[in-house]
Design a protein around this motif. Structure first.
Motif, PDB file in Angstrom:
ATOM      1  N   MET A 151      -2.400  -2.616  -8.111  1.00  0.00           N
ATOM      2  CA  MET A 151      -1.806  -1.643  -6.894  1.00  0.00           C
ATOM      3  C   MET A 151      -1.129  -0.757  -7.310  1.00  0.00           C
ATOM      4  O   MET A 151      -0.449  -0.069  -6.303  1.00  0.00           O
ATOM      5  N   GLU A 152      -0.949  -0.341  -8.603  1.00  0.00           N
ATOM      6  CA  GLU A 152      -0.158   0.864  -9.000  1.00  0.00           C
ATOM      7  C   GLU A 152      -0.519   1.998  -8.279  1.00  0.00           C
ATOM      8  O   GLU A 152      -1.880   2.117  -8.012  1.00  0.00           O
ATOM      9  N   LYS A 153       0.204   2.752  -7.848  1.00  0.00           N
ATOM     10  CA  LYS A 153      -0.154   4.012  -7.003  1.00  0.00           C
ATOM     11  C   LYS A 153      -0.630   5.155  -8.048  1.00  0.00           C
ATOM     12  O   LYS A 153      -1.578   5.663  -7.528  1.00  0.00           O
ATOM     13  N   ILE A 163      -9.274   0.545   2.686  1.00  0.00           N
ATOM     14  CA  ILE A 163      -9.239   1.165   1.389  1.00  0.00           C
ATOM     15  C   ILE A 163     -10.106   2.308   1.483  1.00  0.00           C
ATOM     16  O   ILE A 163      -9.664   3.135   0.573  1.00  0.00           O
ATOM     17  N   PHE A 164     -11.072   2.461   2.124  1.00  0.00           N
ATOM     18  CA  PHE A 164     -12.006   3.609   2.233  1.00  0.00           C
ATOM     19  C   PHE A 164     -10.946   4.883   2.572  1.00  0.00           C
ATOM     20  O   PHE A 164     -11.190   5.860   2.205  1.00  0.00           O
ATOM     21  N   ARG A 165     -10.218   4.594   3.603  1.00  0.00           N
ATOM     22  CA  ARG A 165      -9.317   5.586   4.046  1.00  0.00           C
ATOM     23  C   ARG A 165      -8.495   5.861   3.417  1.00  0.00           C
ATOM     24  O   ARG A 165      -8.095   6.986   3.226  1.00  0.00           O
ATOM     25  N   ARG A 166      -7.797   4.921   2.633  1.00  0.00           N
ATOM     26  CA  ARG A 166      -7.019   5.234   1.581  1.00  0.00           C
ATOM     27  C   ARG A 166      -7.316   6.500   0.557  1.00  0.00           C
ATOM     28  O   ARG A 166      -6.638   7.395   0.169  1.00  0.00           O
ATOM     29  N   PRO A 209      -1.706  -6.044   2.677  1.00  0.00           N
ATOM     30  CA  PRO A 209      -0.477  -5.241   1.881  1.00  0.00           C
ATOM     31  C   PRO A 209       0.254  -4.564   2.826  1.00  0.00           C
ATOM     32  O   PRO A 209       1.596  -4.505   2.700  1.00  0.00           O
ATOM     33  N   PHE A 210      -0.447  -3.912   3.887  1.00  0.00           N
ATOM     34  CA  PHE A 210       0.371  -2.832   4.877  1.00  0.00           C
ATOM     35  C   PHE A 210      -0.185  -3.279   6.293  1.00  0.00           C
ATOM     36  O   PHE A 210      -0.917  -2.477   6.464  1.00  0.00           O
ATOM     37  N   PRO A 211       0.463  -4.291   6.845  1.00  0.00           N
ATOM     38  CA  PRO A 211      -0.031  -4.394   8.290  1.00  0.00           C
ATOM     39  C   PRO A 211       0.812  -3.571   9.178  1.00  0.00           C
ATOM     40  O   PRO A 211       1.532  -2.740   8.929  1.00  0.00           O
ATOM     41  N   ARG A 254       0.593   4.285   3.944  1.00  0.00           N
ATOM     42  CA  ARG A 254       1.363   3.527   3.495  1.00  0.00           C
ATOM     43  C   ARG A 254       1.000   3.065   2.118  1.00  0.00           C
ATOM     44  O   ARG A 254       1.628   2.578   1.028  1.00  0.00           O
ATOM     45  N   HIS A 255      -0.409   2.910   2.052  1.00  0.00           N
ATOM     46  CA  HIS A 255      -1.238   2.664   0.816  1.00  0.00           C
ATOM     47  C   HIS A 255      -0.694   3.614  -0.208  1.00  0.00           C
ATOM     48  O   HIS A 255      -0.742   3.321  -1.539  1.00  0.00           O
ATOM     49  N   CYS A 256      -0.491   4.850   0.072  1.00  0.00           N
ATOM     50  CA  CYS A 256      -0.138   5.760  -0.819  1.00  0.00           C
ATOM     51  C   CYS A 256       1.015   5.942  -1.268  1.00  0.00           C
ATOM     52  O   CYS A 256       1.332   6.477  -2.293  1.00  0.00           O
ATOM     53  N   GLU A 257       2.029   5.609  -0.427  1.00  0.00           N
ATOM     54  CA  GLU A 257       3.462   6.052  -0.423  1.00  0.00           C
ATOM     55  C   GLU A 257       4.284   4.777  -0.675  1.00  0.00           C
ATOM     56  O   GLU A 257       5.503   4.869  -1.107  1.00  0.00           O
TER      57      GLU A 257
END
Length: 111
Positions: A91-93, A18-21, A51-53, A63-66
């Motif tokens: 989790m809405e972008k 999450i920090f990296r996101r 959520p994004f393995p 992938r967290h962003c898109e």
């Protein structure tokens, strides 16, 4: 400031991802960023899956962003519609469309 990385069974913690996101995405980090992180945590809690393995840390952050994660019911068919909707809203972008506060989360969980 770099978050402490916690390894659980050889996996990087969600906190690190999450920090990296927050770092890779173009959105400003704000309290609703924590709502996103909590949504990811709830997703993991009810599905047993992140959520994004897979992929590199950079791939996961992108992938967290898109991307949208798999529907939680694919892994746990007993989740209520309301809880699935809450996780999706957390989790809405777009941070402006995301659940805006922890109070809002609590209110929705109480109903």
């Amino acid at each position: 400031m770099t978050p402490k990385t916690i390894r659980v069974r050889g996996k990087l913690s969600a906190r690190r991802i999450i920090f990296r996101r927050k770092r890779f995405c173009c959105h400003t980090v704000s309290p609703v960023s924590d709502i996103y992180s909590l949504g990811c945590t709830l997703y993991y809690a009810v599905t047993g899956k992140v959520p994004f393995p897979g992929g590199t840390t950079r791939d996961k952050a992108r992938r967290h962003c898109e991307e949208t994660p798999w529907h939680p019911r694919q892994f746990n068919p007993e989740i209520s519609d309301e809880f699935v909707d809450l996780i999706a809203d957390m989790m809405e972008k777009d941070p402006r469309r995301r659940v805006q506060s922890a109070d809002d989360v609590v209110e929705r969980l109480a109903t």
